[in-house]
Design a protein around this motif. Structure first.
Motif, short mmCIF file in Angstrom:
data_model
loop_
_atom_site.label_atom_id
_atom_site.label_comp_id
_atom_site.label_asym_id
_atom_site.label_seq_id
_atom_site.Cartn_x
_atom_site.Cartn_y
_atom_site.Cartn_z
N ASP A 3 1.57 -2.97 8.04
CA ASP A 3 0.68 -2.66 6.93
C ASP A 3 1.49 -2.87 5.65
O ASP A 3 2.52 -2.21 5.47
N VAL A 4 1.07 -3.82 4.80
CA VAL A 4 1.84 -4.18 3.61
C VAL A 4 0.96 -4.05 2.36
O VAL A 4 -0.12 -4.63 2.28
N THR A 5 1.46 -3.28 1.39
CA THR A 5 0.80 -3.16 0.08
C THR A 5 1.80 -3.60 -0.98
O THR A 5 2.94 -3.13 -0.99
N ILE A 6 1.36 -4.49 -1.86
CA ILE A 6 2.21 -5.02 -2.91
C ILE A 6 1.69 -4.53 -4.26
O ILE A 6 0.55 -4.80 -4.62
N TYR A 7 2.54 -3.80 -4.96
CA TYR A 7 2.22 -3.32 -6.31
C TYR A 7 2.85 -4.30 -7.28
O TYR A 7 4.04 -4.59 -7.19
N TRP A 8 2.05 -4.81 -8.20
CA TRP A 8 2.49 -5.89 -9.09
C TRP A 8 1.82 -5.73 -10.45
O TRP A 8 1.01 -4.84 -10.66
N ARG A 28 -2.84 -11.36 3.80
CA ARG A 28 -2.63 -10.30 4.78
C ARG A 28 -2.17 -9.00 4.14
O ARG A 28 -2.17 -7.95 4.78
N ALA A 29 -1.75 -9.08 2.88
CA ALA A 29 -1.28 -7.89 2.15
C ALA A 29 -2.39 -7.35 1.26
O ALA A 29 -3.31 -8.07 0.87
N THR A 30 -2.28 -6.08 0.92
CA THR A 30 -3.15 -5.48 -0.08
C THR A 30 -2.40 -5.56 -1.40
O THR A 30 -1.24 -5.15 -1.48
N TRP A 31 -3.04 -6.09 -2.43
CA TRP A 31 -2.42 -6.27 -3.75
C TRP A 31 -3.02 -5.26 -4.72
O TRP A 31 -4.24 -5.16 -4.84
N ARG A 32 -2.14 -4.53 -5.44
CA ARG A 32 -2.61 -3.54 -6.41
C ARG A 32 -1.93 -3.78 -7.75
O ARG A 32 -0.71 -3.67 -7.86
N ASN A 33 -2.72 -4.10 -8.74
CA ASN A 33 -2.24 -4.38 -10.09
C ASN A 33 -2.04 -3.05 -10.82
O ASN A 33 -3.00 -2.35 -11.11
N ILE A 34 -0.81 -2.73 -11.16
CA ILE A 34 -0.53 -1.43 -11.78
C ILE A 34 -1.05 -1.32 -13.20
O ILE A 34 -1.13 -0.23 -13.74
N VAL A 57 6.93 -2.84 -2.94
CA VAL A 57 6.20 -3.23 -1.74
C VAL A 57 6.35 -2.13 -0.69
O VAL A 57 7.46 -1.67 -0.42
N VAL A 58 5.23 -1.71 -0.15
CA VAL A 58 5.24 -0.70 0.92
C VAL A 58 4.95 -1.41 2.23
O VAL A 58 3.91 -2.05 2.38
N VAL A 59 5.91 -1.29 3.15
CA VAL A 59 5.77 -1.88 4.48
C VAL A 59 5.78 -0.74 5.48
O VAL A 59 6.77 0.00 5.57
N ASP A 60 4.67 -0.58 6.16
CA ASP A 60 4.53 0.48 7.16
C ASP A 60 4.95 1.84 6.62
O ASP A 60 5.68 2.59 7.27
N GLY A 61 4.54 2.15 5.39
CA GLY A 61 4.80 3.45 4.79
C GLY A 61 6.12 3.60 4.07
O GLY A 61 6.37 4.63 3.45
#
Length: 79
Positions: A3-8, A28-34, A57-61
């Motif tokens: 599970d990957v979330t990218i904060y950018w 495949r990642a969730t992208w979140r614009n800060i 980037v959060v990878v598996d928590g």
């Protein structure tokens, strides 16, 4: 599966480098614009001593600040 979330944020050179490296699997990642997501910005500050350092980037928590793009690519390739 990772599970990957990218904060950018827009204009971030490190974010652009990461996105270029993982372009084949970026969806495949969730992208979140800060800059558009207050909750995302608060999370980034919480794991970076109050600073809005991106990419985070959060990878598996587990949070990674400005990680090696290869780490993110490997996590997404396993997804």
């Amino acid at each position: 599966m990772s599970d990957v979330t990218i904060y950018w944020r827009p204009g971030c050179g490190f974010c652009a480098r990461l996105e270029d490296t993982i372009s084949a699997v970026r969806e495949r990642a969730t992208w979140r614009n800060i800059w558009e997501d207050d909750e995302a910005a608060a999370f980034v500050r919480s794991v970076n001593n109050g600073n809005e350092v991106v990419p985070t980037v959060v990878v598996d928590g587990q949070a990674h600040t400005n990680p090696d793009p290869g780490l993110v690519l490997a996590a997404l390739a396993d997804s």
